[in-house]
Design a protein around this motif. Structure first.
Motif, mmCIF file in Angstrom:
data_model
loop_
_atom_site.group_PDB
_atom_site.id
_atom_site.type_symbol
_atom_site.label_atom_id
_atom_site.label_comp_id
_atom_site.label_asym_id
_atom_site.label_seq_id
_atom_site.Cartn_x
_atom_site.Cartn_y
_atom_site.Cartn_z
ATOM 1 N N ALA A 350 -45.999 99.211 21.577
ATOM 2 C CA ALA A 350 -47.380 98.809 21.839
ATOM 3 C C ALA A 350 -47.608 97.352 21.446
ATOM 4 O O ALA A 350 -48.200 96.566 22.202
ATOM 5 C CB ALA A 350 -48.355 99.726 21.090
ATOM 6 N N VAL A 351 -47.129 96.980 20.252
ATOM 7 C CA VAL A 351 -47.308 95.596 19.790
ATOM 8 C C VAL A 351 -46.497 94.625 20.657
ATOM 9 O O VAL A 351 -46.940 93.507 20.928
ATOM 10 C CB VAL A 351 -46.903 95.475 18.302
ATOM 11 N N THR A 352 -45.316 95.059 21.111
ATOM 12 C CA THR A 352 -44.522 94.213 22.012
ATOM 13 C C THR A 352 -45.280 93.942 23.302
ATOM 14 O O THR A 352 -45.310 92.800 23.801
ATOM 15 C CB THR A 352 -43.166 94.882 22.325
ATOM 16 N N ALA A 353 -45.910 94.984 23.871
ATOM 17 C CA ALA A 353 -46.701 94.804 25.098
ATOM 18 C C ALA A 353 -47.875 93.863 24.846
ATOM 19 O O ALA A 353 -48.177 92.984 25.678
ATOM 20 C CB ALA A 353 -47.199 96.159 25.594
ATOM 21 N N ILE A 354 -48.545 94.026 23.696
ATOM 22 C CA ILE A 354 -49.654 93.129 23.354
ATOM 23 C C ILE A 354 -49.137 91.700 23.198
ATOM 24 O O ILE A 354 -49.763 90.736 23.666
ATOM 25 C CB ILE A 354 -50.348 93.607 22.061
ATOM 26 N N GLY A 355 -47.973 91.558 22.542
ATOM 27 C CA GLY A 355 -47.388 90.232 22.366
ATOM 28 C C GLY A 355 -47.085 89.563 23.694
ATOM 29 O O GLY A 355 -47.328 88.359 23.875
ATOM 30 N N LEU A 356 -46.555 90.329 24.654
ATOM 31 C CA LEU A 356 -46.270 89.773 25.979
ATOM 32 C C LEU A 356 -47.554 89.359 26.691
ATOM 33 O O LEU A 356 -47.598 88.323 27.377
ATOM 34 C CB LEU A 356 -45.501 90.796 26.815
ATOM 35 N N LEU A 357 -48.615 90.159 26.536
ATOM 36 C CA LEU A 357 -49.910 89.783 27.120
ATOM 37 C C LEU A 357 -50.433 88.491 26.504
ATOM 38 O O LEU A 357 -50.981 87.619 27.205
ATOM 39 C CB LEU A 357 -50.926 90.911 26.921
ATOM 40 N N ASP A 363 -50.993 78.261 27.753
ATOM 41 C CA ASP A 363 -50.972 77.211 28.775
ATOM 42 C C ASP A 363 -50.699 75.880 28.103
ATOM 43 O O ASP A 363 -50.398 75.820 26.903
ATOM 44 C CB ASP A 363 -52.279 77.187 29.584
ATOM 45 N N GLU A 364 -50.834 74.798 28.869
ATOM 46 C CA GLU A 364 -50.491 73.476 28.341
ATOM 47 C C GLU A 364 -51.473 72.982 27.285
ATOM 48 O O GLU A 364 -51.191 71.993 26.586
ATOM 49 C CB GLU A 364 -50.390 72.456 29.484
ATOM 50 N N THR A 481 -45.401 81.744 32.215
ATOM 51 C CA THR A 481 -46.217 82.804 31.602
ATOM 52 C C THR A 481 -46.391 84.010 32.526
ATOM 53 O O THR A 481 -46.636 85.119 32.043
ATOM 54 C CB THR A 481 -47.600 82.258 31.189
ATOM 55 N N THR A 482 -46.253 83.803 33.832
ATOM 56 C CA THR A 482 -46.281 84.953 34.745
ATOM 57 C C THR A 482 -45.092 85.866 34.484
ATOM 58 O O THR A 482 -45.170 87.083 34.655
ATOM 59 C CB THR A 482 -46.275 84.480 36.215
#
Length: 683
Positions: A350-357, A363-364, A481-482
């Motif tokens: 769950a935390v990994t998925a949140i981290g990826l989000l 962004d720059e 990021t995509t």
């Protein structure tokens, strides 16, 4: 299981000079450091490599080639070491690794670099598998946990140092030094191994599953090529992609058929009838997919989008590794104390998925502390899952499958890493092409400007006018990021699978692997006996600090102080013991040793032969009872892994019993001088 063909061989660690063993362990750790570093050190150099060699479409293969080759080669090196001896084989894999490193350093094209990385990975897989196995050859089971912990620390250090050193070498010298640095370290390791490593001759007979290893490597390569080339170099519907996909599926079917007939299969088919193994394998694949996919493209984001130097990009990735190590260490401590482990894969995915989000929102314009926080969260999620999966698998299988199941769990993480890097590379390449086209549409680009150059050479962005540079950086940011957004559903699948994990009561001997040991992705080929020795040696030493001698004194029915039990066992092990010398050489308080010596003499269990104490007939009988109690404690820790059914397990229990009760560093806890009879009365 293969039988030992040299019954007269010396036991592990027998007759070894301790100083030479420590030096040899240092050389083995250097070899392991080389292999572990090369999993991560290249990531921060990739943007610079692409700028010089071109071929951004194949950037991911610089990492994938190494991972695939090392994963496929690891079980082969492990079994060859059993058959032909490990010292010369270890020297051979160091040479292969160094040749691969030197060739990577002189590569003049992306194709050459990828090919040489595969050669390097072939040696790297051997470095990891053989270094772990050689510890079992030169170190007694009692001390094995300590040295395996050293190797776990090497993995953890490599995860932190890899991105940082990759940046330093790239910025201060050249990206080629990322590979050249291996040469002096490898030569030192080679020389030390030749001089001080003396391995007893203990060879075993194996039927190596060459066909199984070849088919699984070929199947993985075909499927990774499909995900890497499809939609970029080749169209998804092209004959080549269709042929590769069909070949991959066919090879998987061949692998399954081969494994059913193999005498010593790479992955015994019966493991797939164990629900916990299947669930953990899927989650391991997902974790490898997310971890290495992200680690490959985060340096590109930091260097291209934010303009950090390679060194600083390595520094900015440290929070991710810190989060990973903290979570793996913390979860291991909690599991060891509570015996409950299912919650960690659930929380971790769950935390990994949140981290990826969170990584997807970068962004720059994102400030440094926010990026560091997001990297930390992502690492935290990974750390909660990795070592607990190995624990769950070990706890779910029988003794005969312990070694295969352990290496199998990490094998799928390695394959997942290869697929993750490949798939992320395809998504990035497609996204970058589309985003750059959209960003440059209608902008006043310089005369003679070629948009394709921005894909081949990220450094070209620096020469763009401000009006063009901003949109181009945003395009790069969105493309990278995509990639993280595409990984979120994969992590979500891991979250769903984690709920399907059955929590079973932990066997006493199953202990959580060292946090650092699970950072590396290569499947380390260990026998079931090796795994049991590691687990029991770790648990035994922990138990020794928590009242071990109180337990065995009570079990033996002896009405003596636990410290006296310790002293009697030492005298039995060494033939005699001088209390004054013991106080000097061990960490046991002198007054506790004196109390034990007085009680041993007063009870008629020992008499003075000059200064040293020697056992009387009654002392010998009591020490035998205590030794049997110790063996019973160890045997009880094995749960349903019955020593009576496995002669090698029974021999290990006897050996550990002698070593754990007779070594210099073992000690009873310092407790009030209460006899064990009082313990029994209060029980």
């Amino acid at each position: 299981m293969a039988q030992d063909t040299s019954t007269a061989a010396a036991a592990p660690g027998e007759g070894q000079d301790r100083r030479q063993v420590r030096i040899a362990i240092g050389a083995l750790a250097l070899g392991l450091l080389l292999a572990a570093l090369d999993q991560t050190i290249v990531s921060t150099a990739l943007p610079t490599i692409v700028s010089e060699l071109g071929g951004i479409d194949h950037l991911s293969w610089v990492v994938t080639a190494y991972l695939l080759a090392s994963t496929a080669a690891t079980p082969l090196w492990g079994k060859l070491g059993d058959m032909y001896g490990r010292k010369r084989l270890f020297q051979t894999v160091i040479v292969i690794f160094l040749i691969g490193s030197a060739l990577c350093g002189v590569a003049q094209s992306m194709g050459e670099l990828i090919a040489f990385r595969a050669l390097q990975g072939l040696g790297g897989g051997g470095l990891i598998a053989l270094s772990m196995a050689i510890v079992g050859d030169i170190v007694p089971p009692r001390d094995r946990g300590r040295y395996q912990g050293v190797f776990g620390g090497v993995f953890g250090a490599a995860s932190v140092l890899g991105p940082l050193l990759g940046g330093v070498f790239t910025e201060q010298l050249s990206w080629r030094w990322v590979f050249y640095v291996n040469l002096p370290i490898g030569v030192v390791a080679l020389a030390v191994i030749a001089a001080v490593l003396h391995i007893p001759a203990r060879r075993t007979t194996h039927r190596i599953d060459y066909l199984g290893m070849t088919t699984v490597a070929a199947a993985a390569t075909c499927l990774v090529l499909v995900t890497s080339l499809g939609g970029t170099t080749l169209a998804w519907g092209s004959p080549s992609i269709i042929a590769l996909a069909a070949a991959g599926v066919l090879l998987v079917a061949v692998f399954v058929a081969v494994e059913r007939r193999a005498q010593e299969p790479v992955l015994p088919p019966r493991l797939f009838g164990v629900r916990t193994f299947v669930v953990c394998s899927v989650i391991s694949f997902i974790i490898g997919f997310a971890m290495f996919g992200a680690m490959t493209y985060l340096p590109t984001f930091l260097q291209v989008v934010h303009g950090y130097s390679p060194t600083l990009s390595g520094v900015h990735m440290i929070p991710m590794v810190v989060g990973l190590l903290l979570a793996s260490t913390g979860s291991g401590q909690i599991v060891s104390r509570t015996g409950r482990y299912k919650i960690f894969p659930i929380l971790g995915t769950a935390v990994t998925a949140i981290g990826l989000l969170l990584l997807h929102t970068l962004d720059e314009h994102t400030v440094t502390w926010v990026m560091s926080l997001y990297f930390f969260v992502f690492g935290l999620g990974l750390g909660m899952v990795m070592q607990v999966l190995v624990l769950a698998v070990q706890n779910a299988v029988g003794y005969e499958d312990l070694g295969s199941a352990t290496s199998g769990a990490t094998f799928f993480r390695s394959i997942g890493a290869s697929f993750g890097v490949s798939v992320f590379g395809t998504v990035f390449t497609n996204q970058l092409s589309d985003k750059l086209t959209d960003a440059l549409r209608g902008l006043p680009v310089p005369p003679g400007f070629d948009p394709a150059r921005l894909q081949a050479d990220p450094n070209a962005i620096g020469g763009l006018p401000a009006s063009v540079k901003g949109p181009v950086l945003h395009a790069y940011s969105q493309a990278i990021t995509t990639v993280f957004l595409w990984a979120v559903p994969v992590a979500a699948l891991g979250f769903v699978m984690a709920w399907m994990l059955r929590e079973q009561p932990l066997r006493g001997s199953v202990t959580v692997p060292d946090g650092g040991e699970t950072v590396g992705v290569n499947p380390v080929e260990r026998s079931s006996l090796d795994e049991i020795a590691r687990c029991l040696s770790l648990l035994g030493s922990r138990d020794a600090r928590r009242g071990l001698y109180e337990r065995i004194t009570r079990l033996a029915g002896a009405d003596i102080h636990p410290a006296t039990s310790w002293l009697l066992l030492r005298i039995a092990h060494h033939g005699s013991a001088d209390p004054v010398e013991l106080a000097r050489r061990t960490t046991v308080p002198a007054e506790l040793i004196e109390t034990a010596a007085v009680e041993a003499e007063a009870g008629g269990y020992a008499v003075r032969a000059g200064n040293p104490l020697v056992l009387t007939a009654s002392g010998t009988a009591l020490s035998e009872q205590l030794a049997e109690a110790r063996r019973s404690v160890l045997a009880g820790l094995l749960g349903d892994w019955d020593p009576a059914g496995h002669a090698e397990l029974a021999a290990l229990v006897r050996k550990l019993s002698a070593e754990l009760c007779g070594g210099d560093t073992d000690q009873p806890e310092r407790r009030p001088a209460v006899r064990s009879g009082s313990y029994r009365a209060g029980a």
